[in-house]
Design an enzyme around this catalytic site. Sequence first.
Site, PDB file in Angstrom:
ATOM      1  CG  ASN A 135      48.915  67.795 -35.240  1.00  0.00           C
ATOM      2  OD1 ASN A 135      49.215  66.711 -35.559  1.00  0.00           O
ATOM      3  ND2 ASN A 135      48.348  67.984 -34.142  1.00  0.00           N
ATOM      4  CG  HIS A 170      49.172  63.447 -34.007  1.00  0.00           C
ATOM      5  ND1 HIS A 170      47.846  63.732 -33.976  1.00  0.00           N
ATOM      6  CD2 HIS A 170      49.091  62.537 -34.922  1.00  0.00           C
ATOM      7  CE1 HIS A 170      47.057  63.213 -34.260  1.00  0.00           C
ATOM      8  NE2 HIS A 170      47.601  62.341 -35.231  1.00  0.00           N
ATOM      9  CD  GLU A 190      47.906  66.100 -30.933  1.00  0.00           C
ATOM     10  OE1 GLU A 190      48.338  66.092 -31.780  1.00  0.00           O
ATOM     11  OE2 GLU A 190      46.405  65.782 -30.876  1.00  0.00           O
TER      12      GLU A 190
HETATM   13  C1  F6R Z   1      46.406  56.310 -34.567  1.00  0.00           C
HETATM   14  C2  F6R Z   1      47.269  57.237 -34.333  1.00  0.00           C
HETATM   15  C3  F6R Z   1      47.399  58.605 -35.076  1.00  0.00           C
HETATM   16  C4  F6R Z   1      46.942  58.227 -36.489  1.00  0.00           C
HETATM   17  C5  F6R Z   1      46.971  59.699 -37.210  1.00  0.00           C
HETATM   18  C6  F6R Z   1      46.341  59.422 -38.821  1.00  0.00           C
HETATM   19  O1  F6R Z   1      46.518  54.945 -33.777  1.00  0.00           O
HETATM   20  O2  F6R Z   1      48.314  57.045 -33.714  1.00  0.00           O
HETATM   21  O3  F6R Z   1      48.731  59.133 -34.992  1.00  0.00           O
HETATM   22  O4  F6R Z   1      47.789  57.433 -37.043  1.00  0.00           O
HETATM   23  O5  F6R Z   1      46.184  60.665 -36.491  1.00  0.00           O
HETATM   24  O6  F6R Z   1      45.063  59.310 -38.705  1.00  0.00           O
HETATM   25  P1  F6R Z   1      44.385  58.819 -40.236  1.00  0.00           P
HETATM   26  O7  F6R Z   1      45.062  57.469 -40.440  1.00  0.00           O
HETATM   27  O8  F6R Z   1      42.899  58.617 -39.613  1.00  0.00           O
HETATM   28  O9  F6R Z   1      44.512  60.056 -40.948  1.00  0.00           O
END
Ligand code: F6R
Length: 258
Positions: free
Chosen positions: A151, A153, A158
């Site tokens: 999304n 973030h 978010e």
């Molecule tokens: C984790 C974080 C999140 C992740 C994001 C992607 O510390 O801050 O922003 O980087 O949700 O997650 P993955 O790498 O599991 O796809």
Amino acid sequence: MNLSDSFEKIPVQIFKSPSEGSISTAHEIAALIKEKQSRNENCVLGLATGSTPIKVYDELVRLHKEDGLSFKNVITFNLDEYYPIVKDSPNSYWYFMHKHLFNHVDINPENIHIPNGEWKKENIRKRCEEYENEIEAAGGIDLQLLGIGGNGHIGFNEPGSSLLSKTRLLVLENSTRIANSRDFLNLNQVPKLAVSMGLSTILKAKKIVLLAWGNKAQIVAKAVEGNITDQIPASYLQQHNDCTFVLDEIAASELNAF
Ligand code: F6R
């Protein structure tokens, strides 16, 4: 392929595989740690969890074990942590960071900072302020590593998060909880809240490297080539003067230039 001079609003580096992008990023971090060592300075790293940076941490551990890279001058601040969660839970980001990096290198445990999922609710505001102060007292973040949510973030900021946001307790979007439920027994077990650095905290880092692999192509294209909007928090990175997206070919596939 380096598209730093092309028309993207954020420079991108494209690698054949996540492995190549991760190794290159780990070497960039190692070079910064060593450069700081040679000047007798601390190196302040902002770190991310999730599936994306795991190979970066693997390579940093390898560089420590095989090439003698020392983390004695490294101070770390993690982006976020679920709330509430106990440190020892296999799903806590505290557990993740120790499993993938901290247990295997010579970092001073006092130099490790991770928002604490065990903070008392009535103290959270104060603890978050202290977290911001600790980052400043360390001299600010030299290099912030980021992943990106489907999304848009960054950290757990978010869609709708304010550009002025600081470290705080926030509510996770359902799409984030569903994406992260792969690490839990079921969706109900995924905490509904998290403590996360804010967008302003992240944007204060001197250098930012965002990693994205595979199925993140659509959101990467929106963040890199679209308008800046609070509906895609990563698009705010267009306003940073030293931010690079490190992508594999699949994550880059929706970019016009690619
Ligand atoms: C984790 C974080 C999140 C992740 C994001 C992607 O510390 O801050 O922003 O980087 O949700 O997650 P993955 O790498 O599991 O796809």
